[in-house]
Every structure is written in structure tokens, then in C-alpha cells.
Design a protein around this motif. Structure first.
Motif: not given
Length: 281
Positions: A1-5, A60-61, A80-81, A88-91
């Protein structure tokens, strides 16, 4: 899953995407690491996102685009993330103007503009920002923004640029006094948000020619002092943000008068960011 802000000074849009499908979306307070400290930002994320999202452990992202995201502020947000999304392996943390560019043009070229509480712009080559005129904030710059529009509006109300009838209507409708306004601008935090909040009254009174001229002049100043400096009248112009969206007619009028063509206006860049996942590498 990807979190976009996508975050500005007033509001943050959060979206969780799984396999191209939106599974969670919400909005909360704005996050600006230039104006807020680490503890304040962490509380916002925990209260408004972690407290509502049910799949935090599956993220994960993370892609975060925000106002004030530069240098050490980026490192702070990344830290913080990592703390709150342990799997999450990719920030990635980038400026809000890059997010706007990706949302507006994807892999194409253009001049991307943000016109919300604040203002910004850039030349985008389809992958990265190649030129950026510093916006300088609402005190020194930010032409075209809601904060500067509010500043111009308040100035005109009390210095004779707008009618006494309009001034009295504004004060009556908002319940404010001149002393209240001075206090909010000079003594309370987030004066930019207060100034931008006057946009609701302004938009509801665009039948007043003097007030409408004020809006158009604000946009003209944006093009003259920012967009024109790129020397790229060959490129299409796009804009994101509530001020651009709700004053689209006035924005297009100002752009044409300054020799530019605005080809796309969207309220929020989130829909574009969700659809351009391959760009953000």
C-alpha cells in the motif's frame, strides 16, 4: 500500500492507494514544517491519520508533498514517518510545488502554479523542477495567494479602496472589529490563514466591480512577478489550489492579459497524484 499526502498551510489531503485503487482518503489540518515544530506535526499525524486509518501497518511506501518542505525539514518529516509507519520501506518527501507539477502535467512539460493560502510556481520538464522563482511568503511575496488577496482586501476596506458599505457589511457578517483584525494579523499565529479566510466573503461579493478588480490585479501581479520571469511563454500553464479553482474566471482573465494560457485548473492535486504513481520515482 502507498500513502500519498498533499499538504498546504491550511489543509492536508491524505490518500491510501492499493494496486491503483483508493482504499482510504481523508483531510486534516495543514502541515508546514517551516511554521510548525516536530511535536505539533507528530500530533496532527497521530490524531488525524493514525487514529483513523486501519491499515497503517500495511503501508509500504509514503509520498509526502508539502509547503515548507526543504533541507532539514525534509529530514525531520522522513524521521517522523519512519517512526509512525514502521513497515514503510520507501519514504519520499518533496515540495508541494513538485506535487502540483506532477498532478498537472504528469510526464509533460509546463509551468505549474499553486494558488491557495500561499502561492508558488515552477518550470517542470516532466520529471523535475528546472526553475523556481522564490515565492517569499505572504509578507514579502506570495502574489496571487489567498493570504495576499486578504491583505489587499483588508487594506482597501480601511483605506478607502472599497466602499464604506462593503466594509460595514464585512464587519457585520464576520463579527470582527478593526481591533480584532489587527490582533489576528499581528499577535496571533497563522495570520496567513486568517487573511486567506476572507476569500469566502470576497467570492460572495464579486458582483462588486472594485472587489473583482482587486482579485484580477492580485493574479496579474502573480504572473508579472513570478511566471513571466521564467521567459517561457511557449509552455502551457496549470494551476492548483482553492484560490485558482474558485476564481478561475478571474485567473484566466489575468493570464490572458499578461500573455499566458492557463490550460488546466484543479482544486486539489491529489487526484492527479494518485494517477501519476510512475512519475514519482
Amino acid at each position: 500500500m502507498k500513502l500519498i499526502a498533499d499538504s498546504g498551510s491550511t489543509k492536508t489531503d491524505w490518500c491510501v492507494v492499493d494496486g491503483g485503487e483508493v482504499v482510504f482518503r481523508t483531510a486534516g489540518h495543514g502541515i508546514n514544517p517551516f511554521q510548525q515544530d516536530e511535536c505539533t506535526i507528530e500530533k496532527i499525524i497521530r490524531d488525524e491519520l493514525i487514529g483513523n486509518i486501519r491499515c497503517a501497518d500495511r503501508v509500504a511506501e509514503i509520498e509526502f508533498y508539502g509547503a515548507g518542505c526543504r533541507d532539514d525539514k525534509i529530514l525531520m518529516l522522513e524521521r517522523l514517518f519512519r517512526k509512525m509507519f514502521v513497515n514503510a520501506s520507501k519514504i519520499g518527501v518533496w515540495s508541494d510545488v513538485l506535487g502540483a507539477a506532477r498532478a498537472l502535467f504528469g510526464c509533460g512539460e509546463g509551468i505549474a502554479c499553486i494558488l491557495g493560502t500561499g502561492a508558488n510556481s515552477c518550470v517542470y520538464d516532466g520529471n523535475e523542477i528546472t526553475a523556481n522563482v522564490p515565492p517569499l511568503g505572504y509578507i514579502l511575496g506570495d502574489e496571487g495567494s489567498g493570504a495576499v488577496l486578504g491583505r489587499m482586501f483588508i487594506n482597501a476596506l480601511f483605506k478607502g479602496g472599497l466602499s464604506a458599505e462593503l466594509r460595514d457589511e464585512f464587519l457585520c457578517e464576520t463579527g470582527l472589529t478593526l481591533a480584532d483584525i489587527i490582533n489576528k494579523v499581528y499577535r496571533e499565529p497563522m495570520a496567513n490563514r486568517f487573511l486567506a479566510s476572507t476569500s469566502l466573503f470576497i467570492h460572495n461579493h464579486l458582483d462588486n466591480n472594485d472587489l473583482r478588480t482587486l482579485v484580477v490585479d492580485n493574479f496579474k501581479a502573480f504572473f508579472r512577478r513570478n511566471v513571466s520571469l521564467y521567459g517561457r511563454r511557449d509552455l502551457p500553464v496549470g494551476a492548483v489550489g482553492s484560490i485558482a479553482f474558485y476564481y478561475k474566471t478571474e485567473l484566466l482573465e489575468a493570464a490572458r492579459s499578461e500573455g499566458f494560457e492557463v490550460v488546466k485548473v484543479i482544486k486539489s492535486p491529489m487526484d492527479g497524484l494518485v494517477g501519476c504513481e510512475d512519475v514519482a520515482k
